[in-house]
Write a protein that holds these residues in place. Structure first.
Motif, PDB file in Angstrom:
ATOM      1  N   GLU A 102     -13.196  13.728  -2.484  1.00 54.72           N
ATOM      2  CA  GLU A 102     -12.833  12.986  -3.701  1.00 54.72           C
ATOM      3  C   GLU A 102     -12.485  13.980  -4.803  1.00 54.72           C
ATOM      4  OE1 GLU A 102     -12.626   9.788  -3.212  1.00 54.72           O
ATOM      5  OE2 GLU A 102     -13.574   9.947  -1.240  1.00 54.72           O
ATOM      6  N   ASP A 112     -20.138   8.607  -0.941  1.00 48.04           N
ATOM      7  CA  ASP A 112     -20.669   7.399  -1.587  1.00 48.04           C
ATOM      8  C   ASP A 112     -20.179   7.252  -3.018  1.00 48.04           C
ATOM      9  OD1 ASP A 112     -22.228   6.522   0.619  1.00 48.04           O
ATOM     10  OD2 ASP A 112     -23.737   8.035   0.127  1.00 48.04           O
ATOM     11  N   PHE A 113     -19.790   8.379  -3.639  1.00 51.89           N
ATOM     12  CA  PHE A 113     -19.367   8.337  -5.037  1.00 51.89           C
ATOM     13  C   PHE A 113     -18.108   9.174  -5.225  1.00 51.89           C
ATOM     14  CE2 PHE A 113     -24.001   7.985  -4.876  1.00 51.89           C
ATOM     15  CZ  PHE A 113     -24.192   6.769  -5.525  1.00 51.89           C
ATOM     16  N   ARG A 114     -17.360   8.871  -6.281  1.00 51.61           N
ATOM     17  CA  ARG A 114     -16.157   9.611  -6.632  1.00 51.61           C
ATOM     18  C   ARG A 114     -16.052   9.661  -8.160  1.00 51.61           C
ATOM     19  NH1 ARG A 114     -12.019   4.797  -4.709  1.00 51.61           N
ATOM     20  NH2 ARG A 114     -12.494   3.360  -6.422  1.00 51.61           N
ATOM     21  N   LEU A 153     -19.294   9.431 -12.342  1.00 52.47           N
ATOM     22  CA  LEU A 153     -19.044   8.952 -10.993  1.00 52.47           C
ATOM     23  C   LEU A 153     -19.092   7.433 -10.908  1.00 52.47           C
ATOM     24  CD1 LEU A 153     -21.304  11.478  -8.997  1.00 52.47           C
ATOM     25  CD2 LEU A 153     -18.866  11.686  -9.544  1.00 52.47           C
ATOM     26  N   GLU A 154     -18.419   6.930  -9.887  1.00 47.42           N
ATOM     27  CA  GLU A 154     -18.472   5.510  -9.562  1.00 47.42           C
ATOM     28  C   GLU A 154     -18.582   5.378  -8.050  1.00 47.42           C
ATOM     29  OE1 GLU A 154     -14.859   3.656 -10.783  1.00 47.42           O
ATOM     30  OE2 GLU A 154     -13.595   4.838  -9.437  1.00 47.42           O
ATOM     31  N   PRO A 155     -19.069   4.239  -7.538  1.00 48.45           N
ATOM     32  CA  PRO A 155     -19.194   4.071  -6.087  1.00 48.45           C
ATOM     33  C   PRO A 155     -17.812   3.999  -5.420  1.00 48.45           C
ATOM     34  CG  PRO A 155     -20.558   2.482  -7.274  1.00 48.45           C
ATOM     35  CD  PRO A 155     -19.637   3.099  -8.275  1.00 48.45           C
ATOM     36  N   THR A 156     -17.739   4.546  -4.227  1.00 53.94           N
ATOM     37  CA  THR A 156     -16.541   4.361  -3.413  1.00 53.94           C
ATOM     38  C   THR A 156     -16.655   3.026  -2.682  1.00 53.94           C
ATOM     39  OG1 THR A 156     -17.587   5.496  -1.560  1.00 53.94           O
ATOM     40  CG2 THR A 156     -16.238   6.840  -3.048  1.00 53.94           C
ATOM     41  N   ASP A 214     -17.262   0.409   0.160  1.00 52.17           N
ATOM     42  CA  ASP A 214     -18.076   0.446   1.376  1.00 52.17           C
ATOM     43  C   ASP A 214     -17.199  -0.008   2.539  1.00 52.17           C
ATOM     44  OD1 ASP A 214     -19.903   0.093   3.459  1.00 52.17           O
ATOM     45  OD2 ASP A 214     -21.534  -0.393   2.077  1.00 52.17           O
TER      46      ASP A 214
END
Length: 419
Positions: free
Chosen positions: A221, A299-301, A321-324, A326
């Motif tokens: 990422e 899990d995060f980007r 960061l924010e979640p990618t 799923d």
């Protein structure tokens, strides 16, 4: 987006206390007659011979008179499972061609010259090798090698078509530099391709006509134009699954972040980020019979990516960061009846409980769980130790083994689930 690159070098465990279970001998118990014809590519047959022996095969080499002008028989006698045979008359057996032909599980000719292809197509038996080819009922793999003009000649092409129509497996020559210094089609296929064909012919075909989609590698990422958030996944386990599925007859699509050659016969889709992997897998899953999610997805980007390189002079940057997405949960929610969905769980503790939770939450048919804190397990290694977790709490553990063995065990379970 440019093709993904991987700068991580694989490491091996150094502890003498690590025990590795190895049974990667898919050709154990198989007898292969290796025919070598008189062409400059005969030297490549030496490597083919070595690889077949390494895979457990009993290799019985047969050389033509022409082959001995390029490679000495001592080389093959040293590397193969028994001494080279060359003659119908001077061998210990009074009928060597029938003994070899009847005892073979497969006859491989590499390289096969235009003369050999013609003789075999027309049923001529002028030497030991052509007699063996006519005397066997085992599957035959022929690997032609000759100059481009010869390969493209109508007579040669007609002979090749005849062999294919009779069920002979033909590994076409490759494009590339030829012995005369020019380039074109006619160069003997690479040893990898030849051995892959042998494995495909002799291997199990319990995934024939099944579309298997496999993901491999770790996503990256971007933080800025230079830096990324990444993980230690090398993609080795995913590649092993893709290769084994192809050997079993599946049509395989590999979605990968890893810059390494794909297994022979496997279609690849190169991605880099979690979003790109999701787009590719969502599309492919629509037609897939089996999806094996072996990739390690971030899990995060970063919420935003700097357009250029963040300079040190600007101070410590704040990276939000924010979640990618799923990916596995989305595939589980969209899973069709009869489709098999396999997930991986790389953990550092509470292994079985974490895997069972993932299995239930994401509507999976199988979870492959491994404790990556253990020596020799998981990321970057050639080995893995896993526990297969199925619905209902059924567990199956495999000790530290070659990742190819883990791939075979995984696909054995998949075949059982499909049945």
């Amino acid at each position: 987006m440019r093709p993904p690159r991987c700068s991580v070098r694989a490491t091996r465990p150094t502890s003498d206390e690590i025990r590795v279970t190895t049974s990667s001998a898919p050709l154990a118990g198989k007898t292969i007659v290796l025919g070598v014809c008189g062409g400059i590519a005969a030297y490549k047959a030496v490597e083919v011979c070595r690889r077949l022996v390494d895979l457990g095969a009993h290799v019985a080499p047969v050389m033509t008179d022409g082959a001995e002008r390029f490679v000495g028989r001592t080389t093959f006698s040293a590397l193969a499972s028994q001494p080279v045979q060359t003659s119908l008359w001077d061998e210990e057996s009074p009928i060597p061609h029938t003994r070899l032909g009847q005892g073979a599980d497969l006859v491989l000719v590499a390289p096969a010259t235009a003369r050999l292809v013609s003789a075999y197509a027309h049923g001529l038996s002028h030497d030991l090798l052509t007699n063996v080819l006519i005397a066997t009922r085992a599957p035959v793999v022929v690997c032609p090698a000759m100059h481009t003009e010869m390969w493209e000649h109508q007579a040669v092409q007609a002979n090749v078509r005849t062999l294919r129509e009779r069920g002979v497996h033909v590994v076409d020559p490759e494009d590339g530099r030829l012995a005369g210094g020019d380039s074109g089609k006619g160069r003997l296929a690479a040893p990898d391709a030849i051995v892959a064909e042998v494995l495909s012919v002799l291997g199990r075909r319990d995934l024939a006509d099944v579309h298997v989609v496999v993901s491999a590698g770790g996503t990256r990422e971007p933080i800025d134009a230079v830096r990324v958030i990444a993980n230690r996944s090398s993609g080795k386990q995913g590649y092993a699954v893709a290769e084994e599925a192809r050997r079993r007859g599946a049509r395989v699509t590999l979605v990968t972040t890893v810059d390494r050659p794909a297994p022979i016969g496997v279609e690849t889709v190169c991605v880099e980020t979690a979003a790109q992997m999701k787009t590719a897998l969502d599309r492919l899953a629509e037609s897939a019979d089996v999806v094996v999610m072996a990739a390690a997805v971030a899990d995060f980007r970063p919420v935003s990516c700097a357009t250029g390189k963040i300079k040190k002079a600007g101070g410590v940057p704040e990276i939000v960061l924010e979640p990618t997405p799923d990916i596995l949960a989305g595939l589980g929610a969209a899973k069709r009846p009869g489709q098999i969905l396999v997930g991986f769980a790389a953990e550092t503790g509470d292994l079985v409980a974490q895997a069972q939770s993932k299995l239930e939450r994401k509507n999976l048919d199988l979870v492959v769980a491994n404790d990556v804190s253990q020596p020799g397990v998981g990321f970057q290694h050639d080995t893995n130790a896993v526990t297969f977790v199925r619905p209902g709490g059924e567990l199956e553990s495999h000790p530290l083994s070659d990742k190819r063995d883990i791939a075979r065990a995984l696909l054995d379970i998949v075949v059982g689930l499909r049945a």
